[in-house]
Design an enzyme around this catalytic site. Structure first.
Site, mmCIF file in Angstrom:
data_model
loop_
_atom_site.group_PDB
_atom_site.id
_atom_site.type_symbol
_atom_site.label_atom_id
_atom_site.label_comp_id
_atom_site.label_asym_id
_atom_site.label_seq_id
_atom_site.Cartn_x
_atom_site.Cartn_y
_atom_site.Cartn_z
ATOM 1 N N GLU A 152 36.873 39.631 -5.894
ATOM 2 C CA GLU A 152 36.838 38.173 -5.861
ATOM 3 C C GLU A 152 35.396 37.684 -5.715
ATOM 4 O OE1 GLU A 152 38.932 34.486 -3.422
ATOM 5 O OE2 GLU A 152 38.550 36.367 -2.367
ATOM 6 N N CYS A 156 43.153 37.319 -3.525
ATOM 7 C CA CYS A 156 42.891 37.284 -2.091
ATOM 8 C C CYS A 156 44.035 36.682 -1.257
ATOM 9 C CB CYS A 156 41.566 36.572 -1.821
ATOM 10 S SG CYS A 156 40.884 36.927 -0.170
ATOM 11 N N LYS A 198 43.345 30.817 -8.816
ATOM 12 C CA LYS A 198 43.930 31.090 -7.497
ATOM 13 C C LYS A 198 44.836 29.944 -7.056
ATOM 14 C CE LYS A 198 42.382 32.403 -2.822
ATOM 15 N NZ LYS A 198 41.164 32.566 -1.981
#
Length: 263
Positions: free
Chosen positions: A33, A145, A104
């Site tokens: 990331e 994440c 995300k």
């Protein structure tokens, strides 16, 4: 990787690591990331690019040069909202063609008194789409994440046929030491998929340290590769006959009572 606030140096490191992955014979390589920039939060927009852009062009070229799938971890993409970005994954096939793009979905907003205040949503616009793509050897699903803490997303990816789920991360050292491996193994077990999780390591400018421990987990929940606390490349072989056998012998994905769930 141990990305900091020098975007050019970070990108050069990433490209070098992709070369090293190709030297191992990898069919696919994945970066962590925010591999292009992990500096001051006020610098997110400055570090962001349009997609396609100069960084994605470099990733595309590496994929083509090495005839290798390249998963571009995540980078900051310029958003339409003034001053904000998306935290975005881009994937290229061995011909260098873009095959997937994921923004995300879940943003890390945490406030613990005055000591810990993190508000990702102040600078990042969340994505709205669940993304899978076909590699020819597997269907792959994408997450980033903090998404790891939401099993509904992983269940949805499994429902879309994902055999492999790739989750680049910059997990904090504080939470990573207790939750990182446990959550990765849980997501692999419940989705009966391989989970590939490249992570950031090291201290970060004006931010908490990253935990690292990049790893690959098999669909039984075994960790089959784990990185040391250093910049580098780890590799793993994915055995899809083994995956098929697990799904046949323990067909939990077929036993879901979706009509009873309330999400």
């Amino acid at each position: 990787m141990d990305s900091k606030n020098d975007k050019q140096a970070n990108v050069e490191t990433a490209l070098s690591l992709l070369d090293k992955a190709a030297e191992t014979g990898a069919d696919m390589a994945a970066l962590p990331e925010m591999f292009t920039f992990m500096g001051d939060k006020e610098g997110y927009r400055t570090a962001a690019e349009e997609i396609p852009g100069s960084v994605t062009e470099k990733l595309s070229q590496k994929a083509s040069d090495h005839s290798m799938w390249v998963h571009g971890g995540s980078m900051f993409e310029i958003a339409k909202e003034d001053g904000k970005v998306h935290n975005t994954t881009v994937v290229f096939d061995p011909d260098g063609e873009q095959r997937a793009q994921y923004r995300k979905i879940h943003l890390f907003d945490v406030e613990i008194g005055d000591e810990v205040v993190t508000q990702e949503s102040a600078r990042v616009v969340p994505g709205e789409n669940i993304v899978t793509f076909d590699t020819g050897f597997a269907t792959a699903g994408l997450a980033i994440c903090y998404d790891l803490r939401f099993p509904e997303l992983f269940s949805s990816l499994a429902g879309e046929g994902a055999d492999v789920i790739i989750l680049p991360a910059a997990f904090t050292k504080h939470t990573g030491k207790d939750h990182w491996e446990s959550l990765l193994r849980a997501r692999a077990i419940e989705t009966q998929s391989y989970v590939i999780a490249p992570g950031q390591i090291g201290d970060k400018p004006n931010s908490v340290p990253s935990y690292g421990r990049s790893m690959v987990v098999d669909p039984w929940g075994n960790v089959i590769a784990k990185a040391s606390d250093s910049v580098g490349v780890i590799t793993a072989d994915l055995d899809f006959e083994y995956l098929d056998r697990i799904q046949q012998e323990l067909p939990s994905l077929e036993h879901k009572r979706k009509e009873l769930y309330r999400i």
